[in-house]
Motif scaffolding. Structure first.
Motif, PDB file in Angstrom:
ATOM      1  N   GLY A   1     -11.045-138.598 -19.259  1.00  0.00           N
ATOM      2  CA  GLY A   1     -11.384-138.293 -20.742  1.00  0.00           C
ATOM      3  C   GLY A   1     -10.681-137.380 -21.186  1.00  0.00           C
ATOM      4  N   CYS A   2      -9.520-136.840 -20.800  1.00  0.00           N
ATOM      5  CA  CYS A   2      -8.728-135.693 -21.479  1.00  0.00           C
ATOM      6  C   CYS A   2      -7.876-136.124 -22.265  1.00  0.00           C
ATOM      7  CB  CYS A   2      -8.031-134.893 -20.374  1.00  0.00           C
ATOM      8  SG  CYS A   2      -9.096-133.877 -19.444  1.00  0.00           S
ATOM      9  N   ASP A   3      -7.307-135.517 -23.330  1.00  0.00           N
ATOM     10  CA  ASP A   3      -6.443-135.885 -24.480  1.00  0.00           C
ATOM     11  C   ASP A   3      -5.217-135.424 -23.689  1.00  0.00           C
ATOM     12  OD1 ASP A   3      -4.683-136.488 -26.604  1.00  0.00           O
ATOM     13  OD2 ASP A   3      -5.849-135.065 -27.989  1.00  0.00           O
ATOM     14  N   VAL A   4      -4.293-136.399 -23.265  1.00  0.00           N
ATOM     15  CA  VAL A   4      -3.149-136.030 -22.438  1.00  0.00           C
ATOM     16  C   VAL A   4      -1.866-136.123 -23.360  1.00  0.00           C
ATOM     17  CG1 VAL A   4      -2.023-136.177 -20.484  1.00  0.00           C
ATOM     18  CG2 VAL A   4      -4.359-136.137 -20.473  1.00  0.00           C
ATOM     19  N   THR A   5      -0.887-135.393 -23.402  1.00  0.00           N
ATOM     20  CA  THR A   5       0.381-135.521 -24.111  1.00  0.00           C
ATOM     21  C   THR A   5       1.393-135.136 -22.935  1.00  0.00           C
ATOM     22  OG1 THR A   5      -0.453-134.919 -26.090  1.00  0.00           O
ATOM     23  CG2 THR A   5       1.909-134.757 -25.873  1.00  0.00           C
ATOM     24  N   MET A   6       2.398-135.895 -22.561  1.00  0.00           N
ATOM     25  CA  MET A   6       3.541-135.529 -21.674  1.00  0.00           C
ATOM     26  C   MET A   6       4.706-135.148 -22.286  1.00  0.00           C
ATOM     27  SD  MET A   6       2.810-138.632 -18.664  1.00  0.00           S
ATOM     28  CE  MET A   6       4.242-137.801 -17.715  1.00  0.00           C
ATOM     29  N   TRP A   7       5.439-134.442 -21.867  1.00  0.00           N
ATOM     30  CA  TRP A   7       6.716-133.844 -22.334  1.00  0.00           C
ATOM     31  C   TRP A   7       7.857-134.151 -21.442  1.00  0.00           C
ATOM     32  CZ3 TRP A   7      10.152-130.291 -20.399  1.00  0.00           C
ATOM     33  CH2 TRP A   7      11.194-130.042 -20.773  1.00  0.00           C
ATOM     34  N   SER A   8       9.229-134.335 -21.792  1.00  0.00           N
ATOM     35  CA  SER A   8       9.946-134.699 -20.712  1.00  0.00           C
ATOM     36  C   SER A   8      11.339-134.172 -21.702  1.00  0.00           C
ATOM     37  CB  SER A   8      10.401-135.825 -20.335  1.00  0.00           C
ATOM     38  OG  SER A   8      11.646-136.086 -19.687  1.00  0.00           O
TER      39      SER A   8
ATOM     40  N   PRO B   1      14.200-138.078 -23.713  1.00  0.00           N
ATOM     41  CA  PRO B   1      13.478-138.817 -24.526  1.00  0.00           C
ATOM     42  C   PRO B   1      13.372-140.321 -24.050  1.00  0.00           C
ATOM     43  CG  PRO B   1      15.121-137.375 -25.600  1.00  0.00           C
ATOM     44  CD  PRO B   1      15.352-136.964 -24.203  1.00  0.00           C
ATOM     45  N   ASP B   2      14.371-140.737 -23.600  1.00  0.00           N
ATOM     46  CA  ASP B   2      14.530-142.372 -23.092  1.00  0.00           C
ATOM     47  C   ASP B   2      13.615-142.253 -22.044  1.00  0.00           C
ATOM     48  OD1 ASP B   2      16.816-142.619 -24.700  1.00  0.00           O
ATOM     49  OD2 ASP B   2      18.084-142.663 -23.488  1.00  0.00           O
ATOM     50  N   GLU B   3      13.227-141.462 -21.100  1.00  0.00           N
ATOM     51  CA  GLU B   3      12.215-141.633 -19.979  1.00  0.00           C
ATOM     52  C   GLU B   3      10.719-141.525 -20.690  1.00  0.00           C
ATOM     53  OE1 GLU B   3      11.529-139.193 -16.312  1.00  0.00           O
ATOM     54  OE2 GLU B   3      11.489-137.821 -18.057  1.00  0.00           O
TER      55      GLU B   3
ATOM     56  N   THR C   1       5.998-136.533 -26.037  1.00  0.00           N
ATOM     57  CA  THR C   1       6.857-136.104 -26.869  1.00  0.00           C
ATOM     58  C   THR C   1       8.085-135.181 -26.321  1.00  0.00           C
ATOM     59  OG1 THR C   1       6.934-134.180 -28.605  1.00  0.00           O
ATOM     60  CG2 THR C   1       5.476-133.905 -26.561  1.00  0.00           C
ATOM     61  N   ALA C   2       9.024-135.146 -26.812  1.00  0.00           N
ATOM     62  CA  ALA C   2      10.246-134.579 -26.228  1.00  0.00           C
ATOM     63  C   ALA C   2      10.455-133.217 -26.992  1.00  0.00           C
ATOM     64  CB  ALA C   2      11.447-135.516 -26.326  1.00  0.00           C
ATOM     65  N   ASP C   3       9.277-132.736 -27.578  1.00  0.00           N
ATOM     66  CA  ASP C   3       9.608-131.423 -28.575  1.00  0.00           C
ATOM     67  C   ASP C   3       8.710-130.472 -27.820  1.00  0.00           C
ATOM     68  OD1 ASP C   3       8.894-129.434 -30.383  1.00  0.00           O
ATOM     69  OD2 ASP C   3       8.557-130.755 -32.005  1.00  0.00           O
ATOM     70  N   ILE C   4       9.495-129.528 -27.398  1.00  0.00           N
ATOM     71  CA  ILE C   4       8.848-128.461 -26.498  1.00  0.00           C
ATOM     72  C   ILE C   4       7.828-127.611 -27.202  1.00  0.00           C
ATOM     73  CG2 ILE C   4      10.525-126.767 -26.762  1.00  0.00           C
ATOM     74  CD1 ILE C   4       9.594-127.196 -23.173  1.00  0.00           C
ATOM     75  N   GLU C   5       8.021-127.568 -28.677  1.00  0.00           N
ATOM     76  CA  GLU C   5       7.076-126.465 -29.383  1.00  0.00           C
ATOM     77  C   GLU C   5       5.754-127.321 -29.435  1.00  0.00           C
ATOM     78  OE1 GLU C   5       6.769-124.667 -33.635  1.00  0.00           O
ATOM     79  OE2 GLU C   5       8.790-125.535 -33.058  1.00  0.00           O
ATOM     80  N   GLU C   6       5.943-128.548 -29.813  1.00  0.00           N
ATOM     81  CA  GLU C   6       4.791-129.616 -29.720  1.00  0.00           C
ATOM     82  C   GLU C   6       3.759-129.593 -28.333  1.00  0.00           C
ATOM     83  OE1 GLU C   6       3.551-134.276 -30.370  1.00  0.00           O
ATOM     84  OE2 GLU C   6       5.739-133.690 -31.029  1.00  0.00           O
ATOM     85  N   ILE C   7       4.440-129.513 -27.528  1.00  0.00           N
ATOM     86  CA  ILE C   7       3.764-129.806 -26.219  1.00  0.00           C
ATOM     87  C   ILE C   7       2.945-128.499 -25.972  1.00  0.00           C
ATOM     88  CG2 ILE C   7       5.457-129.162 -24.621  1.00  0.00           C
ATOM     89  CD1 ILE C   7       3.006-131.832 -24.081  1.00  0.00           C
ATOM     90  N   CYS C   8       3.663-127.463 -26.334  1.00  0.00           N
ATOM     91  CA  CYS C   8       2.878-125.853 -26.187  1.00  0.00           C
ATOM     92  C   CYS C   8       1.910-125.779 -27.036  1.00  0.00           C
ATOM     93  CB  CYS C   8       4.180-124.836 -26.032  1.00  0.00           C
ATOM     94  SG  CYS C   8       5.180-125.123 -24.674  1.00  0.00           S
ATOM     95  N   GLY C   9       1.841-126.226 -28.211  1.00  0.00           N
ATOM     96  CA  GLY C   9       0.979-125.817 -28.975  1.00  0.00           C
ATOM     97  C   GLY C   9      -0.537-126.620 -29.015  1.00  0.00           C
ATOM     98  N   ASP C  10      -1.589-125.684 -29.337  1.00  0.00           N
ATOM     99  CA  ASP C  10      -2.929-126.247 -29.536  1.00  0.00           C
ATOM    100  C   ASP C  10      -3.238-126.956 -28.074  1.00  0.00           C
ATOM    101  OD1 ASP C  10      -5.236-126.607 -30.697  1.00  0.00           O
ATOM    102  OD2 ASP C  10      -4.613-128.460 -31.539  1.00  0.00           O
ATOM    103  N   ARG C  11      -3.312-126.557 -27.201  1.00  0.00           N
ATOM    104  CA  ARG C  11      -3.630-126.982 -25.813  1.00  0.00           C
ATOM    105  C   ARG C  11      -4.573-126.148 -25.065  1.00  0.00           C
ATOM    106  NH1 ARG C  11      -1.638-131.839 -26.961  1.00  0.00           N
ATOM    107  NH2 ARG C  11       0.648-131.726 -27.740  1.00  0.00           N
TER     108      ARG C  11
END
Length: 161
Positions: free
Chosen positions: A26-33, A36-38, A63-73
């Motif tokens: 039930g968590c809202d999960v976003t993965m970063w790498s 980007p092709d992965e 997302t491949a955006d490091i700023e996006e993955i780190c914000g609002d988590r």
């Protein structure tokens, strides 16, 4: 009810297996790498090439955006390979809020410093200058990505200083 927002840094087998388990609970999960092709392949196939038979939930985000993955988590899960923990922590530090809960699942010690992965994350956050409080938890144990991906019972230890 608001879902717990989790950012997973690292799309290897361990990070992916944990991300799938968290999303399935039930968590809202976003993965970063950094690859980007992965991420594109995983978002299309809903699978990881090294975890056969495991299906990723369709509602996971990538997302491949490091700023996006780190914000609002609510939680950041550091699941990059040990050799990339320092460089990833350094790159992410400017975007991580002070006091952010970080769960380190990378195993091992840094060869040159003999520091644990959690110590490296704390050091890189402190070096940034804006982090006065690190909230880093280590998650480790006799577990394997393949077991978690197949929903097999396993043991894990969480520790914080």
């Amino acid at each position: 009810m608001t879902k717990t927002k989790i950012g997973v840094l690292g799309a290897g087998t361990w990070g992916t297996a944990l991300a799938r388990m968290l999303a399935g609970n039930g968590c809202d999960v976003t993965m970063w790498s950094a690859l980007p092709d992965e991420l594109k392949a995983m978002s299309v196939t809903h699978a990881h090439p090294n975890l056969p038979g495991m299906c990723l939930p369709a509602d996971m985000h990538y997302t491949a955006d490091i700023e996006e993955i780190c914000g609002d988590r609510d939680v950041l899960l550091f699941a990059v390979p040990s050799v990339f923990v320092r460089s990833t922590a350094r790159k992410a530090a400017p975007h991580i809020p002070d006091g952010q809960l970080i769960v380190d699942v990378a195993k091992g010690v840094e060869e040159k410093t003999l520091m644990t992965m959690s110590e490296i994350i704390e050091q890189e956050l402190a070096a940034d200058g804006k982090h006065t409080h690190c909230n880093v938890v280590a998650l480790s144990g006799p577990t394997h990505a393949e077991e978690v991906a197949r929903d097999m019972p396993t043991l894990i230890v969480a520790a914080a200083g």
